[in-house]
Structures are given as C-alpha cells and as structure tokens.
Design a protein around this motif. Sequence first.
Motif, PDB file in Angstrom:
ATOM      1  N   GLU A 192      16.594   0.094   3.109  1.00 37.47           N
ATOM      2  CA  GLU A 192      16.609  -0.151   1.736  1.00 37.47           C
ATOM      3  C   GLU A 192      15.356  -0.440   1.346  1.00 37.47           C
ATOM      4  O   GLU A 192      14.900  -0.109   0.240  1.00 37.47           O
ATOM      5  CB  GLU A 192      17.692  -1.001   1.329  1.00 37.47           C
ATOM      6  CG  GLU A 192      17.832  -1.250  -0.249  1.00 37.47           C
ATOM      7  CD  GLU A 192      18.977  -2.172  -0.465  1.00 37.47           C
ATOM      8  OE1 GLU A 192      19.178  -2.543  -1.800  1.00 37.47           O
ATOM      9  OE2 GLU A 192      19.561  -2.907   0.464  1.00 37.47           O
ATOM     10  N   ALA A 193      14.506  -1.870   1.798  1.00 34.15           N
ATOM     11  CA  ALA A 193      13.479  -2.168   1.549  1.00 34.15           C
ATOM     12  C   ALA A 193      12.288  -0.979   1.693  1.00 34.15           C
ATOM     13  O   ALA A 193      11.330  -1.002   0.867  1.00 34.15           O
ATOM     14  CB  ALA A 193      12.924  -3.321   2.285  1.00 34.15           C
ATOM     15  N   LEU A 194      12.502  -0.316   2.619  1.00 30.08           N
ATOM     16  CA  LEU A 194      11.412   0.809   3.074  1.00 30.08           C
ATOM     17  C   LEU A 194      11.380   1.882   2.000  1.00 30.08           C
ATOM     18  O   LEU A 194      10.247   2.512   1.341  1.00 30.08           O
ATOM     19  CB  LEU A 194      11.746   1.406   4.447  1.00 30.08           C
ATOM     20  CG  LEU A 194      10.320   2.238   5.012  1.00 30.08           C
ATOM     21  CD1 LEU A 194       9.314   1.842   4.789  1.00 30.08           C
ATOM     22  CD2 LEU A 194      10.933   2.775   6.199  1.00 30.08           C
ATOM     23  N   THR A 195      12.642   2.315   1.420  1.00 35.17           N
ATOM     24  CA  THR A 195      12.949   3.110   0.439  1.00 35.17           C
ATOM     25  C   THR A 195      12.212   2.940  -0.892  1.00 35.17           C
ATOM     26  O   THR A 195      11.671   3.431  -1.477  1.00 35.17           O
ATOM     27  CB  THR A 195      14.361   3.442   0.340  1.00 35.17           C
ATOM     28  OG1 THR A 195      15.038   4.046   1.392  1.00 35.17           O
ATOM     29  CG2 THR A 195      14.513   4.549  -0.898  1.00 35.17           C
ATOM     30  N   LEU A 196      12.418   1.521  -1.387  1.00 35.78           N
ATOM     31  CA  LEU A 196      12.081   1.084  -2.528  1.00 35.78           C
ATOM     32  C   LEU A 196      10.549   1.079  -2.165  1.00 35.78           C
ATOM     33  O   LEU A 196       9.501   1.382  -3.372  1.00 35.78           O
ATOM     34  CB  LEU A 196      12.482  -0.283  -2.955  1.00 35.78           C
ATOM     35  CG  LEU A 196      11.971  -0.908  -4.192  1.00 35.78           C
ATOM     36  CD1 LEU A 196      12.200  -0.071  -5.005  1.00 35.78           C
ATOM     37  CD2 LEU A 196      12.596  -2.255  -4.401  1.00 35.78           C
ATOM     38  N   PHE A 197       9.713   0.700  -1.390  1.00 37.55           N
ATOM     39  CA  PHE A 197       8.387   0.478  -1.023  1.00 37.55           C
ATOM     40  C   PHE A 197       7.825   1.841  -1.300  1.00 37.55           C
ATOM     41  O   PHE A 197       6.847   2.269  -1.934  1.00 37.55           O
ATOM     42  CB  PHE A 197       8.037  -0.248   0.415  1.00 37.55           C
ATOM     43  CG  PHE A 197       6.521  -0.091   0.516  1.00 37.55           C
ATOM     44  CD1 PHE A 197       5.779  -1.025  -0.105  1.00 37.55           C
ATOM     45  CD2 PHE A 197       6.027   0.964   1.240  1.00 37.55           C
ATOM     46  CE1 PHE A 197       4.542  -1.205   0.132  1.00 37.55           C
ATOM     47  CE2 PHE A 197       4.755   1.038   1.638  1.00 37.55           C
ATOM     48  CZ  PHE A 197       3.826   0.094   1.109  1.00 37.55           C
ATOM     49  N   ASN A 198       8.349   2.926  -0.656  1.00 35.41           N
ATOM     50  CA  ASN A 198       8.016   4.179  -0.773  1.00 35.41           C
ATOM     51  C   ASN A 198       8.131   4.729  -2.215  1.00 35.41           C
ATOM     52  O   ASN A 198       7.036   5.823  -2.487  1.00 35.41           O
ATOM     53  CB  ASN A 198       8.798   5.257   0.101  1.00 35.41           C
ATOM     54  CG  ASN A 198       8.137   5.112   1.723  1.00 35.41           C
ATOM     55  OD1 ASN A 198       6.876   4.826   1.952  1.00 35.41           O
ATOM     56  ND2 ASN A 198       9.053   5.223   2.549  1.00 35.41           N
ATOM     57  N   GLN A 199       8.937   4.399  -2.968  1.00 31.18           N
ATOM     58  CA  GLN A 199       9.061   4.671  -4.331  1.00 31.18           C
ATOM     59  C   GLN A 199       7.865   4.121  -5.164  1.00 31.18           C
ATOM     60  O   GLN A 199       7.438   4.764  -6.127  1.00 31.18           O
ATOM     61  CB  GLN A 199      10.389   4.362  -5.076  1.00 31.18           C
ATOM     62  CG  GLN A 199      11.696   5.121  -4.567  1.00 31.18           C
ATOM     63  CD  GLN A 199      12.871   4.806  -5.108  1.00 31.18           C
ATOM     64  OE1 GLN A 199      13.896   4.357  -4.457  1.00 31.18           O
ATOM     65  NE2 GLN A 199      12.889   4.780  -6.326  1.00 31.18           N
ATOM     66  N   GLU A 200       7.552   2.971  -4.750  1.00 32.24           N
ATOM     67  CA  GLU A 200       6.549   2.277  -5.642  1.00 32.24           C
ATOM     68  C   GLU A 200       5.027   2.475  -5.186  1.00 32.24           C
ATOM     69  O   GLU A 200       4.354   2.238  -5.942  1.00 32.24           O
ATOM     70  CB  GLU A 200       6.665   0.631  -5.452  1.00 32.24           C
ATOM     71  CG  GLU A 200       7.971   0.177  -6.108  1.00 32.24           C
ATOM     72  CD  GLU A 200       8.023   0.273  -7.451  1.00 32.24           C
ATOM     73  OE1 GLU A 200       7.098   0.061  -8.231  1.00 32.24           O
ATOM     74  OE2 GLU A 200       9.237   0.494  -8.003  1.00 32.24           O
ATOM     75  N   ARG A 201       4.784   2.952  -3.877  1.00 27.47           N
ATOM     76  CA  ARG A 201       3.340   3.246  -3.434  1.00 27.47           C
ATOM     77  C   ARG A 201       3.034   4.394  -4.138  1.00 27.47           C
ATOM     78  O   ARG A 201       3.433   5.358  -4.596  1.00 27.47           O
ATOM     79  CB  ARG A 201       3.448   3.092  -1.908  1.00 27.47           C
ATOM     80  CG  ARG A 201       3.963   4.559  -1.220  1.00 27.47           C
ATOM     81  CD  ARG A 201       4.010   4.515   0.141  1.00 27.47           C
ATOM     82  NE  ARG A 201       2.671   4.052   0.786  1.00 27.47           N
ATOM     83  CZ  ARG A 201       2.438   3.876   2.103  1.00 27.47           C
ATOM     84  NH1 ARG A 201       3.547   3.918   2.937  1.00 27.47           N
ATOM     85  NH2 ARG A 201       1.284   3.520   2.434  1.00 27.47           N
ATOM     86  N   VAL A 202       1.470   4.321  -4.014  1.00 29.71           N
ATOM     87  CA  VAL A 202       0.723   5.572  -4.607  1.00 29.71           C
ATOM     88  C   VAL A 202       0.074   6.364  -3.525  1.00 29.71           C
ATOM     89  O   VAL A 202       0.037   7.496  -3.423  1.00 29.71           O
ATOM     90  CB  VAL A 202      -0.189   5.087  -5.653  1.00 29.71           C
ATOM     91  CG1 VAL A 202      -1.357   6.290  -6.067  1.00 29.71           C
ATOM     92  CG2 VAL A 202       0.349   4.420  -6.843  1.00 29.71           C
ATOM     93  N   HIS A 203      -0.383   5.596  -2.486  1.00 26.51           N
ATOM     94  CA  HIS A 203      -1.121   6.175  -1.332  1.00 26.51           C
ATOM     95  C   HIS A 203      -0.332   6.177  -0.239  1.00 26.51           C
ATOM     96  O   HIS A 203       0.369   5.401   0.299  1.00 26.51           O
ATOM     97  CB  HIS A 203      -2.430   5.432  -1.068  1.00 26.51           C
ATOM     98  CG  HIS A 203      -3.362   5.188  -2.248  1.00 26.51           C
ATOM     99  ND1 HIS A 203      -3.142   4.305  -2.957  1.00 26.51           N
ATOM    100  CD2 HIS A 203      -4.312   5.676  -2.648  1.00 26.51           C
ATOM    101  CE1 HIS A 203      -4.032   4.197  -3.853  1.00 26.51           C
ATOM    102  NE2 HIS A 203      -5.004   5.295  -3.891  1.00 26.51           N
ATOM    103  N   TYR A 204      -0.442   7.358   0.652  1.00 18.47           N
ATOM    104  CA  TYR A 204       0.633   7.605   1.754  1.00 18.47           C
ATOM    105  C   TYR A 204      -0.330   7.943   2.900  1.00 18.47           C
ATOM    106  O   TYR A 204      -1.177   8.882   2.555  1.00 18.47           O
ATOM    107  CB  TYR A 204       1.651   8.638   1.634  1.00 18.47           C
ATOM    108  CG  TYR A 204       2.685   8.338   0.431  1.00 18.47           C
ATOM    109  CD1 TYR A 204       3.907   7.932   0.720  1.00 18.47           C
ATOM    110  CD2 TYR A 204       2.210   8.449  -0.843  1.00 18.47           C
ATOM    111  CE1 TYR A 204       4.642   7.534  -0.338  1.00 18.47           C
ATOM    112  CE2 TYR A 204       3.048   8.186  -1.713  1.00 18.47           C
ATOM    113  CZ  TYR A 204       4.439   7.554  -1.756  1.00 18.47           C
ATOM    114  OH  TYR A 204       5.339   7.395  -2.486  1.00 18.47           O
ATOM    115  N   PRO A 205      -0.084   7.726   4.164  1.00 22.72           N
ATOM    116  CA  PRO A 205      -0.836   8.047   5.344  1.00 22.72           C
ATOM    117  C   PRO A 205      -0.306   9.653   5.415  1.00 22.72           C
ATOM    118  O   PRO A 205       0.857   9.880   5.180  1.00 22.72           O
ATOM    119  CB  PRO A 205      -0.574   7.342   6.393  1.00 22.72           C
ATOM    120  CG  PRO A 205      -0.236   5.924   5.709  1.00 22.72           C
ATOM    121  CD  PRO A 205       0.444   6.271   4.411  1.00 22.72           C
ATOM    122  N   ASP A 206      -1.324  10.268   6.007  1.00 21.03           N
ATOM    123  CA  ASP A 206      -0.744  11.695   6.452  1.00 21.03           C
ATOM    124  C   ASP A 206       0.553  11.919   7.132  1.00 21.03           C
ATOM    125  O   ASP A 206       1.232  12.737   6.868  1.00 21.03           O
ATOM    126  CB  ASP A 206      -1.876  12.443   7.040  1.00 21.03           C
ATOM    127  CG  ASP A 206      -3.048  12.998   6.179  1.00 21.03           C
ATOM    128  OD1 ASP A 206      -3.069  12.944   5.036  1.00 21.03           O
ATOM    129  OD2 ASP A 206      -4.423  12.617   6.609  1.00 21.03           O
TER     130      ASP A 206
END
Length: 438
Positions: free
Chosen positions: A355-369
């Motif tokens: 659940e925490a990871l999902t929200l973090f991925n929603q909020e972040r702007v930069h993603y590693p390849d």
Amino acid sequence: MKKRYQPLSEKERQQKTEEYFEEIVKGVRGILTDEKYKEYLDFSSKLPRYSFNNLMMIFMQNPNATFVAGMKTWNGFGRKVRKGETSLKILAPIQKKFKEEKENDAGKKEMEEVTRIVGFKIVPVYDVGQTEGVPLPFNPIVPENVEPSDFAEKVYNHLKIKLNDEELPVTEKSLDRNGLYGYYSPTEHSITINGDHDITNKLTTLIHEYAHSIFHSPLGKYRESGKDVKETQAESFAYLTCKYFGLDSSRFTFPYLASYASNSDQLLLKHQDEIQKETNRLITKIENLVLEKEISFDVPVRELADQQAESTISLYRFGENYFVTKNIDETHMNNIEAIRSQRDCILLETGNKAEALTLFNQERVHYPDNAVNKLDEKKGYIHLYQVKNEELFFIGRSGFTGIKRLSEIMRDQAVAERQFQQAIDHVQVPKQKEMELS
C-alpha cells in the motif's frame, strides 16, 4: 579541429596499471607504519565489498569517499555526475575465455570453456558527493544508527548457533582470569566466550576470536606466524566487521603494527587482501542471518526517495510500520512518536508495504528504468509507461538518468492510451501543417 580520442595500447595500459600498483604499495607503507591505520580501517569499513587494492586506490584519492560507483550505475539511480568532477580510478579485471581439455566423470577427455583473469584495466568511478539528482534510497540490511546493544541482542545468539552448526564449537562460561573476554583454542579449534560480560562485548569478542579461527587454526595458513601478524590480522578483521555494524571494538588496540610493517610490502598486500575478503564473508553471513530470521530494528530507514522541485517524497520503514512522507525533517526521527509528531508531512502510515509503495509510486516524478515498463513502440523520447507490478500508467520522457513523469498518474490503461495518442498527435501536428504549407 576536435582531437579524436585514442585508446591506450595494451603496453601503455599495462604500464599504467603497474604504476597504480606501485602507488598502492607506497600507500601501504604509509598507512601501516603510523596512526593512519585506524583511519584507513574506518574508511574501508564503509566499502567492504571492494578489494584491498581498490580500497587503497580510493583512499589515496579521496579518504572521505562513502559510496563509489561508475557513471552508468549513478544514472540508474537517477543521478548524474556534476560537470567538472574528476573521476576516481580503480582496477577492474580483464577476463578472457579459454578452451581446456578436462576429464569428465566417465573418464573421457572433453573440451571445457573456462574464464580466467589475464590482466587489469583502469576504470573511472565517482563518489556520491560528486553527483546530483534524485535522493538515494537508504535501505541497508542493518541501518547505521541501530543501538549496539539492540544489534547484539538480536544477532549474537543467531550467529553463535550458526557458527556452531557450520564451522566450529562456540561455548560460553565464566572465566576466572580478570579482563579476559574470550579466547580461541587452536588445539580444540573452538571459541570460548566469557559469559559474565554484557552481550555487546560477547558479540565483539566472538568476531575477534572467529578471526583467529580463520587465520590461525591448525590447518590455517598463518598458524606458524608470530603474534604480531596474528593479532593484527584478528584486530583488523574484528575492527572492520564491528565498525560496519556500528559496534565499538576499540578495546582491541594495535600494539603490533610497527613490527608487522617491517615485513615485506608484498606480504602486507597479501595479508590485507585476505583480511578484506574474510571480512566481507562474515559481513555477508551476518546480513543473511538478519534476512533469514527477519530481524528488524526500530530505527527509521529511507527505502525510496524522489526529488520534485523543492519537495522530497520518501518511503520510510520504522520497524513494522511504513510511512510515505513529504518534506519530513530527518533530524527529528529518533522514534516513532517523533515521526508522527510531523503529521503535516505524513501522506500515509500503514503496516502494509505494498500500500505504501503504491502511494509512493503515485506521488513520485522520477522513475529508474528498471521500475517501469514501456507500453508503446513509438520513436522519440515521449512514451507511455506502466509502473511495474502496479495498475499505474503515465506519459513520460526518457533520459540518461531514468524516466520523468509528464502526466498525472492514471489507473485506467485505456484512458492512458487515449491521452498518450492525443499527446503524440499534438507533437506531430505542427510538422504536418508545415509540410502542407510547403
């Protein structure tokens, strides 16, 4: 006219490598003959995975280095090397494949492919202090700020049992001799720990005596060595391992360095390289125990982070709790109550990591390849991406430090595909009009 890069010839490369080896030998002389030895051990405890030769090279170029990697690795973290930074040089093995004739289990000869190191080459690396970009995750198996007593309490008995089961007997008993923490018996190949001491001392003693069991057992390579070599090996090994896990083993001093340094330079190199390898082996064994026994420590660990203009989004773990935060003050995170006191900075607190990871991925702007899948085959930099293992879709731009999100996060793939096509059409329209006009 721009000068073209000319790679070094094999002879020139070999000469350069030999020069670096000579610098290493000189560095060994300087470090192992004065008070710098402790400084070197403090430094090398931060980078235990490197060979002794490369540790010496990094130490001589930047004794304050803490996290060293190549440019490609930094780009994978979403960071780039700052313009004008000078690289650190380390040695990397040159490997070649050969065909060798060997006998199989049936006694027949057959050709087998083997890989051998045929030399070394110089490669550039950079310390984290020479880079900028997305904040690094801080997710070690054992966090730096764990209390030594807490670490020892949770690890000591597991390690003692592990060594008993796999390597040699480890027992505890009261020892009459004043100040004796424990000892290794070569004749019995066993370790005895003074049970009257606190558990932190028991653990640091176990590590020190375990070093003796590696190097100075009846079958050990250095069983016939003098006490100067034995104690320096054991002390270096114990100090490096304990320092890595935040333990204080300073009661073991370095009284034999002067006589140890009187040995040949090549012998010094040989000892230190083996100490580094054995240290790394025990560190790995302890970290695997922490993972295997699912040991957790009640300190905040930043597992993921992303920088967005003036804001920092982070995913922290504190024991069994997970927090997604925005611009939280890390200096006030000594306990869970201190974290919760910054409620305006907490986007989510949960016991569910997914659940925490999902929200973090929603909020972040930069993603590693490696954190996303590209869903289209269009040319250019703009693509449609899906966060791996999530029903999260976005339009992003690829770059050498990863993927930057350009749109809002979408949960419906069909909607995301329509918006992506609209974005592509918008980019292409000016070119189409220009062609029509011409």
